[in-house]
Design a protein around this motif. Structure first.
Motif, short mmCIF file in Angstrom:
data_model
loop_
_atom_site.label_atom_id
_atom_site.label_comp_id
_atom_site.label_asym_id
_atom_site.label_seq_id
_atom_site.Cartn_x
_atom_site.Cartn_y
_atom_site.Cartn_z
N THR A 114 37.01 35.78 33.33
CA THR A 114 37.88 36.21 34.43
C THR A 114 38.14 35.04 35.37
N LYS A 115 39.42 34.69 35.52
CA LYS A 115 39.81 33.62 36.42
C LYS A 115 40.48 34.18 37.67
N ASP B 178 40.52 37.63 39.63
CA ASP B 178 40.03 38.99 39.85
C ASP B 178 40.90 39.59 40.95
N SER C 210 41.11 42.37 42.41
CA SER C 210 40.46 43.15 43.46
C SER C 210 39.84 42.26 44.53
N ALA C 211 39.61 40.97 44.20
CA ALA C 211 39.04 40.03 45.16
C ALA C 211 40.10 39.31 45.99
N ASP D 229 43.73 41.22 31.07
CA ASP D 229 42.50 41.97 30.77
C ASP D 229 42.82 43.45 30.55
N THR E 254 43.29 46.02 33.70
CA THR E 254 42.65 45.88 35.01
C THR E 254 43.53 45.10 35.98
N ASP F 131 43.50 41.88 35.94
CA ASP F 131 42.86 40.57 36.01
C ASP F 131 43.45 39.62 34.97
N LEU G 168 42.50 36.39 32.45
CA LEU G 168 41.38 35.77 31.75
C LEU G 168 41.81 34.49 31.06
#
Length: 134
Positions: free
Chosen positions: A35-36, A38, A40-41, A73, A108, A110, A112
């Motif tokens: 994961t590069k 994210d 949610s972050a 992802d 998700t 995200d 990757l």
């Protein structure tokens, strides 16, 4: 000694995020669906809404001795693009609105990275400019 990996957030605003990723192989092999981004972050927008995905609108990259596959992802990850071994360039998807990170079954949002062919002192540097989705 472990591989040298950095992820740097250059911009994280309401509308867009720009992130830089570097990797230098030392001795631990390839990255596999790491994961590069994210989502949610990432910072929420001005209404406090959480980011659920991104659209990659521009990519600047250099790969020495390895290939980088950028993926969405999901239950089964979906390849968005492959950055060629021993190559460099700039990709611009602005005219089509970008490549969404929300593909596949149960995505998700995200982003990757998977590498192939890493060995010796191989490296990559990738910068992504992304439009945030809410």
């Amino acid at each position: 000694m472990a591989d040298i990996v950095t992820s740097t957030t250059l911009v994280d605003g309401d509308r867009q995020a720009v992130m830089s990723f570097t990797y230098q192989h030392v001795d631990t092999g390839n990255e596999d669906a790491v994961t590069k981004v994210d989502v949610s972050a990432l910072a929420t927008n001005s209404d406090g809404t959480t980011c659920t995905g991104v659209r990659i609108v521009e990519v600047w990259w250099t790969c020495v001795g390895m290939t980088v596959i950028i993926e969405s992802d999901a239950s089964t990850d979906i390849a968005l693009m492959q950055l060629a071994q021993d190559g460099s360039g700039h990709l611009d998807y602005t005219n089509i609105g970008g490549l969404t990170s929300s593909l596949g079954t149960s995505p998700t949002g995200d982003v990757l990275f998977t590498t192939t062919g890493a060995g010796g002192t191989d490296t990559y540097n990738v910068v992504l400019r992304m439009i945030k989705e809410y």
